[in-house]
Write a protein that holds these residues in place. Structure first.
Motif, PDB file in Angstrom:
ATOM      1  N   MET A 204      -4.114  -6.061  -7.094  1.00 19.13           N
ATOM      2  CA  MET A 204      -2.804  -6.734  -7.013  1.00 19.13           C
ATOM      3  C   MET A 204      -2.695  -7.411  -5.652  1.00 19.13           C
ATOM      4  N   LYS A 205      -3.125  -8.632  -5.599  1.00 21.46           N
ATOM      5  CA  LYS A 205      -3.120  -9.314  -4.288  1.00 21.46           C
ATOM      6  C   LYS A 205      -1.796 -10.024  -4.088  1.00 21.46           C
ATOM      7  N   THR A 206      -0.769  -9.237  -3.899  1.00 28.93           N
ATOM      8  CA  THR A 206       0.558  -9.806  -3.684  1.00 28.93           C
ATOM      9  C   THR A 206       1.260  -9.042  -2.576  1.00 28.93           C
ATOM     10  N   THR A 207       2.063  -9.781  -1.814  1.00 27.11           N
ATOM     11  CA  THR A 207       2.782  -9.111  -0.722  1.00 27.11           C
ATOM     12  C   THR A 207       3.963  -8.303  -1.256  1.00 27.11           C
ATOM     13  N   ALA A 208       4.278  -8.523  -2.549  1.00 26.84           N
ATOM     14  CA  ALA A 208       5.367  -7.732  -3.145  1.00 26.84           C
ATOM     15  C   ALA A 208       4.931  -6.288  -3.382  1.00 26.84           C
ATOM     16  N   LEU A 209       3.641  -6.056  -3.326  1.00 24.96           N
ATOM     17  CA  LEU A 209       3.138  -4.693  -3.540  1.00 24.96           C
ATOM     18  C   LEU A 209       3.410  -3.857  -2.289  1.00 24.96           C
ATOM     19  N   LYS A 210       4.184  -2.831  -2.461  1.00 25.38           N
ATOM     20  CA  LYS A 210       4.579  -2.004  -1.309  1.00 25.38           C
ATOM     21  C   LYS A 210       4.022  -0.586  -1.437  1.00 25.38           C
ATOM     22  N   PHE A 211       3.641  -0.043  -0.305  1.00 24.21           N
ATOM     23  CA  PHE A 211       3.218   1.356  -0.235  1.00 24.21           C
ATOM     24  C   PHE A 211       4.053   2.032   0.845  1.00 24.21           C
ATOM     25  N   GLU A 212       5.003   2.807   0.432  1.00 23.67           N
ATOM     26  CA  GLU A 212       5.858   3.506   1.410  1.00 23.67           C
ATOM     27  C   GLU A 212       5.273   4.871   1.699  1.00 23.67           C
ATOM     28  N   LYS A 213       5.148   5.184   2.971  1.00 25.50           N
ATOM     29  CA  LYS A 213       4.555   6.460   3.345  1.00 25.50           C
ATOM     30  C   LYS A 213       5.603   7.572   3.324  1.00 25.50           C
ATOM     31  N   ALA A 214       5.207   8.714   2.851  1.00 30.23           N
ATOM     32  CA  ALA A 214       6.095   9.883   2.868  1.00 30.23           C
ATOM     33  C   ALA A 214       5.237  11.129   3.014  1.00 30.23           C
ATOM     34  N   GLN A 215       5.894  12.257   3.057  1.00 35.01           N
ATOM     35  CA  GLN A 215       5.168  13.507   3.272  1.00 35.01           C
ATOM     36  C   GLN A 215       5.904  14.642   2.578  1.00 35.01           C
TER      37      GLN A 215
ATOM     38  N   LEU B 169       1.757  11.231   1.218  1.00 38.35           N
ATOM     39  CA  LEU B 169       1.764  10.545  -0.072  1.00 38.35           C
ATOM     40  C   LEU B 169       2.314   9.135   0.110  1.00 38.35           C
ATOM     41  N   ALA B 170       2.101   8.333  -0.899  1.00 40.61           N
ATOM     42  CA  ALA B 170       2.581   6.943  -0.828  1.00 40.61           C
ATOM     43  C   ALA B 170       3.327   6.584  -2.098  1.00 40.61           C
ATOM     44  N   LEU B 171       4.465   5.948  -1.909  1.00 36.04           N
ATOM     45  CA  LEU B 171       5.235   5.425  -3.042  1.00 36.04           C
ATOM     46  C   LEU B 171       4.793   3.988  -3.250  1.00 36.04           C
ATOM     47  N   CYS B 172       4.330   3.706  -4.418  1.00 33.80           N
ATOM     48  CA  CYS B 172       3.795   2.359  -4.669  1.00 33.80           C
ATOM     49  C   CYS B 172       4.660   1.668  -5.718  1.00 33.80           C
ATOM     50  N   TYR B 173       5.089   0.452  -5.421  1.00 35.71           N
ATOM     51  CA  TYR B 173       5.891  -0.311  -6.385  1.00 35.71           C
ATOM     52  C   TYR B 173       5.822  -1.790  -6.052  1.00 35.71           C
ATOM     53  N   LEU B 174       6.292  -2.573  -6.982  1.00 37.07           N
ATOM     54  CA  LEU B 174       6.337  -4.027  -6.746  1.00 37.07           C
ATOM     55  C   LEU B 174       7.767  -4.409  -6.402  1.00 37.07           C
ATOM     56  N   GLU B 175       7.946  -4.911  -5.205  1.00 31.13           N
ATOM     57  CA  GLU B 175       9.287  -5.304  -4.777  1.00 31.13           C
ATOM     58  C   GLU B 175       9.757  -6.478  -5.627  1.00 31.13           C
ATOM     59  N   GLY B 176      11.001  -6.396  -6.059  1.00 23.30           N
ATOM     60  CA  GLY B 176      11.526  -7.471  -6.903  1.00 23.30           C
ATOM     61  C   GLY B 176      11.300  -7.206  -8.375  1.00 23.30           C
ATOM     62  N   VAL B 177      10.425  -6.291  -8.681  1.00 21.60           N
ATOM     63  CA  VAL B 177      10.185  -5.936 -10.085  1.00 21.60           C
ATOM     64  C   VAL B 177      10.756  -4.542 -10.356  1.00 21.60           C
ATOM     65  N   ALA B 178      10.427  -3.604  -9.503  1.00 26.78           N
ATOM     66  CA  ALA B 178      10.949  -2.242  -9.671  1.00 26.78           C
ATOM     67  C   ALA B 178      12.437  -2.220  -9.350  1.00 26.78           C
ATOM     68  N   SER B 179      13.159  -1.412 -10.083  1.00 27.66           N
ATOM     69  CA  SER B 179      14.591  -1.296  -9.843  1.00 27.66           C
ATOM     70  C   SER B 179      14.828  -0.572  -8.507  1.00 27.66           C
ATOM     71  N   PRO B 180      15.643  -1.135  -7.615  1.00 25.32           N
ATOM     72  CA  PRO B 180      15.899  -0.461  -6.331  1.00 25.32           C
ATOM     73  C   PRO B 180      16.494   0.933  -6.529  1.00 25.32           C
TER      74      PRO B 180
ATOM     75  N   TYR C 221      -6.088   9.383  -0.797  1.00 29.28           N
ATOM     76  CA  TYR C 221      -5.054   8.444  -1.243  1.00 29.28           C
ATOM     77  C   TYR C 221      -5.184   7.093  -0.559  1.00 29.28           C
ATOM     78  N   GLN C 222      -5.844   7.059   0.572  1.00 27.13           N
ATOM     79  CA  GLN C 222      -6.048   5.756   1.213  1.00 27.13           C
ATOM     80  C   GLN C 222      -7.032   4.907   0.413  1.00 27.13           C
ATOM     81  N   ASN C 223      -8.079   5.550  -0.078  1.00 21.20           N
ATOM     82  CA  ASN C 223      -9.010   4.831  -0.952  1.00 21.20           C
ATOM     83  C   ASN C 223      -8.295   4.347  -2.209  1.00 21.20           C
ATOM     84  N   ASN C 224      -7.407   5.210  -2.712  1.00 19.08           N
ATOM     85  CA  ASN C 224      -6.685   4.853  -3.935  1.00 19.08           C
ATOM     86  C   ASN C 224      -5.765   3.654  -3.696  1.00 19.08           C
ATOM     87  N   ILE C 225      -5.146   3.638  -2.523  1.00 19.64           N
ATOM     88  CA  ILE C 225      -4.287   2.493  -2.166  1.00 19.64           C
ATOM     89  C   ILE C 225      -5.128   1.211  -2.177  1.00 19.64           C
ATOM     90  N   ALA C 226      -6.320   1.316  -1.599  1.00 20.64           N
ATOM     91  CA  ALA C 226      -7.196   0.134  -1.537  1.00 20.64           C
ATOM     92  C   ALA C 226      -7.588  -0.327  -2.944  1.00 20.64           C
TER      93      ALA C 226
END
Lengths: 372, 483
Positions: B158-169, B178-189, B147-152
């Protein structure tokens, strides 16, 4: 507890009501309109829709006074324990009226179509499907109605377009030749079959948006559909329509697209979908009424009760002549429409108004009835 | 609870040795750092021995830590080791998990913290094109099991700082990251919080694939509200519309929520071809779905109950063929349906070298001889074959389609066209009742919004319009607004 104030939009709601109402147009014929000229039925239907507007008025007034409050709760708030009687009346009317139409559909299958499989089992299957929809909630039925609406218009539109080629103006008879009597009787017959006013009274609080405007859109749409249907029946079938119990089916049976000889099976299939929507919305309303009578009951119990009552009414209509005479009688239906459409909402509206002026009610309410 | 690092190197080492008894991959290297005892722990196969030797062992062995135990770790951290990914950790439970995730652990005498280094060096598959989602014009790389390769791969697009990867298990035993991936400001909180909450409530012992988690993210229903893809470009497209992606370690499938029904018909190629062609292909897929779900049921219903619906010549042909076969059309089609499903399963599970043999023997030999021998009729065989092929045009829906086909076949065989319509209404009701994180699955068709339907459902607007009129998933009609 988290509740949703409104679950469907007014547009979705009235599309569902259109499908529910149009599902009964399969039973439209000169016999149900008192015999005679089908073209006069167009005026009868228009008149029935106008009177329907008056019937609807107390329902809209009540909704304005108690916004978001389902009728069973509004009745209990306004009339106290007597409010349960209002809920019971609605439950019985919804079950009897819709069960009777389901029974009529069974008669249609048995006598006219005569399929190789059991018509009773088809009815049970249809009712179970509708019950599943009602169990999943009014939103579910309304969303499904949106798709069925499109399929219904496509299916009936196809049949209408094909049969229009057989339209002969010689088949049309002059209207009002025998006076206004038949038109008035037809209007009463149409109004008697508009049992969806009871559905509207119970389910309207779950719809958001401008209701009066949408209601008139619904009334106009229903009238337009029936008008086209009656015009085609009169123009394509002529006097033959008068001899048929279900002339709409006869109309579909003469459809022929090149090498495809008949499309009636498809036509009835689309009609079945519309009937499921109708039964689903009626059951959802019935469940809400049951919850009004027994507030602590589980939602599934109310649904089962509504479905069982409908099935009993359907089988009684199909199997017993005396029950058929009563349940399909225009008089009983008309009384039911006026009672559940106008009289009971008015009976709830007036005390609710007095209570509001005393400061006991009137605030915006959340829908408490479990419809999901 | 295992407690924390004590600083007594013998006790701390004993803890790990006891936990990894009979584990031949457990490696422990004792060291003497200028009179201070230390130990390096790692699991063979998960770490790169070369990195450990060059970046950790060599500098450590040359180091002379201070006598004060409190200053030792700071000295090693700041002046000895040059590893990019290193941190202190005290909890023994966390250290165990890290060790099994490919980290190396350094225990130093007298220190109440351990140093952890990211020195993962396990073999991973290269980013090949996913076999389940082959595209004509899209990118040719696909996710891998790391999943780290996949994150990369997502980050590269998507070269934006709005792209977030939250770590979970997840997984009380497997501790699958696992990682939750979303665009901050675009995805509904609300949607992001909903996904987070559902994953937190996940009570799995082991999570060996994304499919394990899908069930926790969706509501009951025939059609899933969770999408899966192995393509990074698809994930980027989806998160740009407000969706949340869940990347799970050990699987190339990425979960996407909310996932609408119409998305099953959308592919990356639709957005890379001309709009008119994309719309044409999309309608072909809708038709293929219809054929795949309803054709056997309708064929049996019409042939057995409503032959008047057919053109006369076709009706006579089917009747003629049926005269030659021993079974009624319903039973024959049912038989062929099961035969096809068995062949498909066998073709999938058989070794690759035998896969084509199974197809030839099953499809051609059995099929042709069965027709020639008069066991089944050619129209029935053709119907089942056509249905099977059509199903692959909407491969995302293959699972529900194969079940629907059977249900409609039975309903059509018993109740004719009406049975099929009752079944269709039941499916519609089920679809209407299902939602994914508050978004109705049938949206924007029902509840209907014309703009969205013309945008990317009935047709595909040109990019000039698509880019101007953004359509986030939380703006779909019918989205539940909380009171």
């Amino acid at each position: 507890m988290e509740t949703t104030k409104h679950t469907v939009s007014a547009r979705q709601f009235f599309v569902m009501m259109f499908v529910s109402h149009a599902a009964l147009s399969l039973f439209t014929g000169s016999r149900s309109l008192g015999g005679g000229n089908l073209l006069e039925g167009i005026f009868s239907c228009g008149l029935a829709q106008l009177v329907g507007g008056a019937v609807m008025w107390p329902i809209l007034l009540l909704q304005r006074r108690c916004p978001g409050l389902p009728l069973p709760q509004a009745a209990e708030q306004a009339l106290g324990k007597w409010g349960k009687l209002v809920s019971a009346a609605y439950l019985l009317y919804l079950a009897a009226a819709n069960g009777a139409f389901l029974g009529l559909f069974q008669i249609f299958l048995q006598d006219t179509v005569n399929p190789e499989f059991s018509a009773s089992v088809t009815i049970v299957l249809l009712l179970l499907t509708a019950a599943y929809g009602a169990w999943r909630g009014i939103e579910c039925v309304a969303r499904c109605a949106g798709v069925v609406f499109v399929l219904f218009l496509l299916g009936t539109g196809l049949v209408f377009c094909i049969t229009a080629a057989r339209f002969e103006s010689e088949n049309l008879r002059p209207v009002f030749y025998d006076g206004w009597g038949q038109t008035l009787y037809g209007a009463a017959a149409f109004l008697a079959r508009t049992s969806v006013y009871a559905d509207m009274a119970v389910l309207l609080p779950f719809a958001k948006g401008v209701r009066a405007r949408h209601f008139w859109g619904w009334a106009l749409g229903c009238w337009g559909f029936i008008a086209v249907l009656l015009l085609l029946l009169a123009g394509c079938l002529g006097p033959y329509a008068d001899t048929q119990n279900f002339p709409v089916y006869a109309l579909s049976a003469i459809t022929e697209v090149r090498s495809m000889q008949r499309l009636d099976a498809v036509f009835i299939g689309v009609w079945i979908m519309a009937l499921i929507v109708r039964m689903g919305s009626a059951m959802a309303a019935g469940r809400a009424c049951f919850a009004g009578i027994f507030p602590k009951s589980r939602p599934g119990v109310g649904l089962c009760m509504a479905a069982a009552l409908m099935l009993a009414a359907a089988f009684a209509t199909a199997e017993s002549r005396s029950a058929r005479m009563f349940l399909l009688g225009a008089g009983a239906h008309l009384a039911g429409v006026f009672l559940c459409g106008a009289a009971l909402p008015l009976a709830v509206f007036l005390p609710a108004g007095r209570q509001k002026s005393k400061g006991k009610g009137g605030a915006a309410h959340e829908s408490q009835t479990p419809l999901r | 609870m295992a407690g924390t690092v004590t600083g007594d190197i013998r006790r701390d080492k004993a803890f790990f040795e006891q936990r990894f008894t009979n584990a031949m991959d457990f490696m422990l290297r004792d060291m003497d750092l200028g009179g201070v005892k230390a130990a390096l722990l790692a699991l063979d196969g998960l770490v790169s021995k070369q990195i450990i030797t060059l970046s950790i062992l060599n500098p450590l062995l040359a180091a002379r830590p201070p006598k004060d135990p409190r200053a030792r770790l700071s000295y090693i951290e700041e002046q000895v080791l040059g590893s990019m990914e290193q941190k202190r950790e005290r909890s023994l439970d966390t250290l165990l998990t890290l060790l099994m995730s490919g980290f190396a652990i350094l225990l130093v005498e007298g220190c109440g913290d351990a140093l952890v280094f990211g020195v993962q060096g396990f073999e991973t598959r290269g980013p090949e094109e996913p076999q389940n989602e082959v595209m004509q014009r899209g990118a040719k790389d696909g996710f891998t099991e790391s999943y780290q390769n996949n994150i990369a791969m997502i980050r590269r697009r998507m070269k934006t700082t709005a792209l977030k990867f939250e770590k979970a298990q997840v997984g009380s035993e497997s501790h699958t990251p696992l990682a939750l991936c979303y665009l901050e400001g675009v995805a509904s909180p609300e949607i992001v919080a909903g996904v987070r909450e559902k994953l937190r409530a996940c009570d799995l012992e082991t999570a060996l694939g994304a499919g394990y988690l899908a069930g926790y993210l969706e509501r009951r229903g025939l059609f899933s509200g969770v999408g899966q893809t192995e393509r990074p470009d698809v994930v980027c497209g989806k998160i740009a519309e407000g969706r949340v992606a869940v990347l799970v370690e050990g699987t190339p499938s990425v979960l996407l929520v909310p996932f609408l029904f119409v998305e099953n018909f959308q592919t990356m190629d639709d957005y890379l071809t001309r709009p008119f062609y994309a719309a044409f292909i999309r309608w072909l897929k809708y038709f293929a779905f219809f054929v795949s779900a309803f054709l056997p049921g309708l064929y049996v219903a019409i042939a057995a109950h409503h032959p008047e619906l057919l053109p006369e010549s076709l009706m006579l042909k089917i009747a003629g063929e049926e005269m030659r076969t021993p079974f009624p059309v319903f039973l024959e089609t049912l038989l062929l349906y099961f035969l096809y499903e068995i062949l498909r399963e066998a073709g999938l599970r058989a070794p690759k070298s035998l896969g084509s043999t199974v197809s030839i023997v099953g499809g051609l030999v059995i099929g042709e001889t069965a027709v020639e021998a008069g066991v089944v009729s050619a129209p029935s065989l053709m119907t089942v074959a056509l249905t099977a092929v059509a199903g692959y045009a909407v491969s995302r829906l293959y699972e529900p389609l194969s079940l629907l086909r059977l249900v409609f076949l039975i309903l059509g065989g018993i109740f004719g066209v009406w049975g099929v319509t009752i079944g269709l209404t039941l499916v519609l009701l089920d679809l209407s009742a299902t939602g994914s994180f508050g978004v109705p699955l049938l949206s924007p068709v029902s509840p209907f919004r014309a703009r969205l339907v013309w945008r990317d459902v009935a047709a595909r607007e040109p990019w000039k319009q698509l880019s101007k009129r953004r359509a986030r998933v939380q703006d779909m009609p019918g989205v539940e607004k909380k009171s």
